[in-house]
Design an enzyme around this catalytic site. Sequence first.
Site, PDB file in Angstrom:
ATOM      1  N   LYS A 168      -5.796   2.846  -3.981  1.00  0.00           N
ATOM      2  CA  LYS A 168      -6.095   1.440  -3.745  1.00  0.00           C
ATOM      3  C   LYS A 168      -7.576   1.144  -3.955  1.00  0.00           C
ATOM      4  CE  LYS A 168      -5.729  -2.163  -0.200  1.00  0.00           C
ATOM      5  NZ  LYS A 168      -5.210  -2.516   1.123  1.00  0.00           N
TER       6      LYS A 168
ATOM      7  N   CYS B  85      -4.292  -6.152  -2.535  1.00  0.00           N
ATOM      8  CA  CYS B  85      -3.158  -6.973  -2.105  1.00  0.00           C
ATOM      9  C   CYS B  85      -3.195  -8.394  -2.652  1.00  0.00           C
ATOM     10  CB  CYS B  85      -3.107  -7.022  -0.590  1.00  0.00           C
ATOM     11  SG  CYS B  85      -3.172  -5.409   0.205  1.00  0.00           S
TER      12      CYS B  85
ATOM     13  N   ASP C 162       0.824  -1.224   0.000  1.00  0.00           N
ATOM     14  CA  ASP C 162       0.000   0.000   0.000  1.00  0.00           C
ATOM     15  C   ASP C 162       0.854   1.269   0.000  1.00  0.00           C
ATOM     16  OD1 ASP C 162      -2.071  -1.783   0.178  1.00  0.00           O
ATOM     17  OD2 ASP C 162      -2.964  -0.936   1.965  1.00  0.00           O
TER      18      ASP C 162
ATOM     19  N   HIS D   9      -0.799 -13.676   2.341  1.00  0.00           N
ATOM     20  CA  HIS D   9      -2.116 -13.206   1.875  1.00  0.00           C
ATOM     21  C   HIS D   9      -2.584 -13.872   0.576  1.00  0.00           C
ATOM     22  CE1 HIS D   9      -5.019  -9.498   1.868  1.00  0.00           C
ATOM     23  NE2 HIS D   9      -5.581 -10.616   2.330  1.00  0.00           N
TER      24      HIS D   9
END
Length: 535
Positions: free
Chosen positions: A298, A69, A32, A125
Amino acid sequence: MKLLLIVLLVVVNYVGGTTPSRPNIVMILADDMGYQDVGFRDSNILTPNMDRLATEGVILENHYVMPQCSPTRSSLLSGRHAIRTGFWKGNIKPNEEWGLRLNETTIPEMLRRNGYATHGIGKWHCGMYTWDHTPVKRGFDTFFGLYLGAQGYFSHKRSGHVDLRDNYIDKDGKFVDNVRLDLQGKYSTYLYTDRAVETIENHDKSKPLFLYLSYTAPHTPNDAPEEAVKKYASHIPSSPKQRRKYATQISIMDEGIGKVVEALKRENILDNTIIVFTSDNGAVYGKKGSNYPLRGGKQSLFEGGVRAVSFVSSPLLQKTGYVNKNLHHVTDWYATFQKMAGDQPTHHSKLQLPLDGVDIWSSISNNQPCREEVLMNFRDHSMIQDSSEHEFLVKREDSTIDEDIGQLGDDEYLDDDSDDFFVIRWKDWKLFTGKYKVQDWTSKNSLGEAAKFDRDDSWLTGGGKAGSGTKLFDLSTDPREETNVADKNPDVVKKILEKIPGYREKMTKINKRTRSKEGMKNGIWVPWVKNVEKV
């Protein structure tokens, strides 16, 4: 969420300007990070190590990632677009029962079968509901970090449960999961840097190295040691109030990058190193990071969300000290590394699925064009099905999940309520069609809850609301995506829209999401589903 990626390729052999042979690879990923939040883009954030690597190497001006992500990380590791892997719908949230499918071959898996030592550090993730979805089961020899998308930098907790672990295969061939409760209170960015340095120092140089250093910085929560804030961010205005800690998170990561480079130097391998740096997506819109001068952030498919700050630095580059404007995509690194490793996918028992990335080494090293289009994302809700197949196994009752959103930030939980859309860049044209998230612009070095807009257009819906229709931007003259030129270029619109059926044919159906609290046990996050069918 976001992502800042650095790839350091330490090359064992290099033959006359061609693709390096069996290089060591170190990928450093930030999370980010804003497009403008580096010193070489005139940011007020201190990043001397990244600045040096970028200005002495090649800045990748058009390196695209996904807007969140999990989609970026899965695309990077598999070399396949989110429409193929099922991540076109967005992030894996805590407790969700899905992940990067087990029939996907990952970069570490591909490199390990070619004799590489593979080590993962930091954020994963890509799924954790079964052990088979965790990093050491996906190609890493060792893993030190978190399975989920975020955690407290000091507590290492998500929703009150710890998710910081050492994973490896012991001398008896058994998988070890050592949850590091002993490290609570220690700042995670420092821990990841220390482990990366230790890994480089202990590496057996008879093997090529793949080191994946995936920092959580500067993702929420807004944690930073006070002494570091004084050291790195005392010159930054106190408003917006989160900016100083955000800047410190980036500067601590930059300090870590410098330590990794020094470790490579001490081990006499820096001279044979390639460094590639990128973010997984742009900074969260209207908060503490800056994507100036680009639009959005984002979760948005405007340039500020998907055009990541990226560079390559290496003595192996034939041309350096310039800005490379060729189109690149995060999926390209798999194909690039595969060629460097000399991998022969047909020689292995596991089927190599079709790749979307291309080998971009010549594009970076010699400034040669390599692709003319990049799919940003494609959503088609008819591709979501009710199923209890292997990716979800047993249908479970949805339950309310208590999350510490206040601590970790709500950006990971924002469901994009967009309907179907298709967004693509073809040459210098960027087309949006359908219903999609619209965000505006923010000012240089200054963001906050009341973001400063550089301009206001009545035909745009700001603040991350839904937009619809077909819009076309000419990025060669309008990189900020301010002027819709669809009506003036109907032939271009028609040509691009004709690409939709071809992409739909590649799309993978996904199952409706299911969640469970079974992974939160005794204060620790653990996989909770067993016996996944391998496909």
